[in-house]
Design a protein around this motif. Sequence first.
Motif, PDB file in Angstrom:
ATOM      1  N   ASN A  96       0.812  -1.227   0.000  1.00  0.00           N
ATOM      2  CA  ASN A  96       0.000   0.000   0.000  1.00  0.00           C
ATOM      3  C   ASN A  96       0.846   1.278   0.000  1.00  0.00           C
ATOM      4  O   ASN A  96       0.588   2.215   0.762  1.00  0.00           O
ATOM      5  CB  ASN A  96      -0.948   0.004   1.205  1.00  0.00           C
ATOM      6  CG  ASN A  96      -1.944  -1.138   1.158  1.00  0.00           C
ATOM      7  OD1 ASN A  96      -2.453  -1.487   0.093  1.00  0.00           O
ATOM      8  ND2 ASN A  96      -2.195  -1.744   2.309  1.00  0.00           N
ATOM      9  N   ASN A 229      -3.879  -7.802   5.647  1.00  0.00           N
ATOM     10  CA  ASN A 229      -5.144  -7.713   4.917  1.00  0.00           C
ATOM     11  C   ASN A 229      -5.281  -8.790   3.852  1.00  0.00           C
ATOM     12  O   ASN A 229      -6.323  -8.877   3.190  1.00  0.00           O
ATOM     13  CB  ASN A 229      -5.313  -6.319   4.295  1.00  0.00           C
ATOM     14  CG  ASN A 229      -4.166  -5.955   3.359  1.00  0.00           C
ATOM     15  OD1 ASN A 229      -3.366  -6.797   2.950  1.00  0.00           O
ATOM     16  ND2 ASN A 229      -4.077  -4.665   3.032  1.00  0.00           N
ATOM     17  N   GLU A 249       1.173  -5.536  13.673  1.00  0.00           N
ATOM     18  CA  GLU A 249       0.273  -4.543  13.084  1.00  0.00           C
ATOM     19  C   GLU A 249       0.334  -3.214  13.846  1.00  0.00           C
ATOM     20  O   GLU A 249       0.393  -2.141  13.240  1.00  0.00           O
ATOM     21  CB  GLU A 249      -1.157  -5.081  13.077  1.00  0.00           C
ATOM     22  CG  GLU A 249      -1.470  -6.026  11.941  1.00  0.00           C
ATOM     23  CD  GLU A 249      -2.962  -6.258  11.822  1.00  0.00           C
ATOM     24  OE1 GLU A 249      -3.658  -6.238  12.858  1.00  0.00           O
ATOM     25  OE2 GLU A 249      -3.431  -6.454  10.696  1.00  0.00           O
ATOM     26  N   TRP A 253       1.690   0.406  12.411  1.00  0.00           N
ATOM     27  CA  TRP A 253       0.757   1.541  12.404  1.00  0.00           C
ATOM     28  C   TRP A 253       1.312   2.720  13.185  1.00  0.00           C
ATOM     29  O   TRP A 253       1.274   3.867  12.722  1.00  0.00           O
ATOM     30  CB  TRP A 253      -0.579   1.099  12.987  1.00  0.00           C
ATOM     31  CG  TRP A 253      -1.467   2.247  13.354  1.00  0.00           C
ATOM     32  CD1 TRP A 253      -2.116   3.097  12.504  1.00  0.00           C
ATOM     33  CD2 TRP A 253      -1.783   2.697  14.682  1.00  0.00           C
ATOM     34  NE1 TRP A 253      -2.822   4.041  13.214  1.00  0.00           N
ATOM     35  CE2 TRP A 253      -2.634   3.816  14.553  1.00  0.00           C
ATOM     36  CE3 TRP A 253      -1.446   2.243  15.960  1.00  0.00           C
ATOM     37  CZ2 TRP A 253      -3.140   4.491  15.653  1.00  0.00           C
ATOM     38  CZ3 TRP A 253      -1.936   2.919  17.057  1.00  0.00           C
ATOM     39  CH2 TRP A 253      -2.770   4.028  16.900  1.00  0.00           C
ATOM     40  N   ALA A 258       1.086   2.430   8.703  1.00  0.00           N
ATOM     41  CA  ALA A 258       0.457   1.356   7.947  1.00  0.00           C
ATOM     42  C   ALA A 258      -0.997   1.216   8.383  1.00  0.00           C
ATOM     43  O   ALA A 258      -1.519   2.021   9.164  1.00  0.00           O
ATOM     44  CB  ALA A 258       1.218   0.047   8.138  1.00  0.00           C
ATOM     45  N   GLN A 259      -1.652   0.188   7.870  1.00  0.00           N
ATOM     46  CA  GLN A 259      -3.066  -0.040   8.185  1.00  0.00           C
ATOM     47  C   GLN A 259      -3.259  -0.115   9.697  1.00  0.00           C
ATOM     48  O   GLN A 259      -2.578  -0.877  10.376  1.00  0.00           O
ATOM     49  CB  GLN A 259      -3.537  -1.338   7.535  1.00  0.00           C
ATOM     50  CG  GLN A 259      -4.981  -1.679   7.827  1.00  0.00           C
ATOM     51  CD  GLN A 259      -5.378  -3.015   7.196  1.00  0.00           C
ATOM     52  OE1 GLN A 259      -4.574  -3.663   6.536  1.00  0.00           O
ATOM     53  NE2 GLN A 259      -6.613  -3.404   7.407  1.00  0.00           N
ATOM     54  N   SER A 262      -7.324  -3.354  13.771  1.00  0.00           N
ATOM     55  CA  SER A 262      -8.774  -3.394  13.907  1.00  0.00           C
ATOM     56  C   SER A 262      -9.161  -3.838  15.318  1.00  0.00           C
ATOM     57  O   SER A 262      -8.306  -3.990  16.205  1.00  0.00           O
ATOM     58  CB  SER A 262      -9.365  -4.354  12.871  1.00  0.00           C
ATOM     59  OG  SER A 262      -8.920  -5.681  13.116  1.00  0.00           O
TER      60      SER A 262
END
Length: 294
Positions: A96, A229, A249, A253, A258-259, A262
Amino acid sequence: MATLESPSTSITSAPASASTEMLLTPIIIEPRKGWWQFNWRDLWLYRELLFFLVWRDVKVRYKQTLLGASWAIIQPALQLVVFTIIFGRLAGVNTNGIPYPLFNLAGLLPWQFFANTVGQAANSLVGSANIVRKVYFPRLAIPTASVLAGVVDFGLSFLILLALMFWYQWPPTPAFFLLPVFLLLAMITALGVGYWLSAINARYRDVRHATPFLVQLWLFATPVVYPSNLIEGYWQLLYALNPMVGVVEGFRWALIGAQPPSMLLLVSVTTAITIFFTGLLYFQSVERKFADVI
């Protein structure tokens, strides 16, 4: 109270009966019973020993090595080159818009901290068999010291990541201050796994051979070389049971934007805490047998 005086000094001696009573006062050390009696108090009382064990692990790790602590920088650098060639160039993993070396190293560093400390902690009790059999101290200090010593290596290897961010002119995100939280989550996971493996390894030495294989499989179940993802649907819940998913993750982030993690991060946190406390419970339940089986 008897006092001996001289022109320049005065020496006061305690009563002989009092000193004799102190010498004859018995100190009874009994094994703990039950699963719920944590020895955090003993660990605090022996905090100087814990510091010594951490310092010993750091020194022994690089003793009689040509490059010394530089290995903490060389190892992730070489892994970064290999992963960039295979997954960044040949496989063409989509990150991404984030440069793959930066993406990979941001996940590799917390993973490497976890993998190295778990390997050290798993063999820590067997490696300290001489003092375990001879001297009383909270055995929990040994695997704990192995994990804490890994923070030094993490700090050195983190310099590579900062240099890479400067190279790509990639500023840290406003959530940079949350990095210690995700490092703490990695430490909790490593401690829990280390307690489990070190206690089992004291009786069954197969753990020494199985640990590298287990860590290698765990690597491919963690989004170190690929983004999370890629996992879709109901598999995400199963995937989040791996606590290192939340660590990697969250680290990416907070550092490079980055993503964002969640709600499945709560699953990873819950799993990490569960591993920690169950490992601690099991370690405490078999601690009294270590001197006999090691």
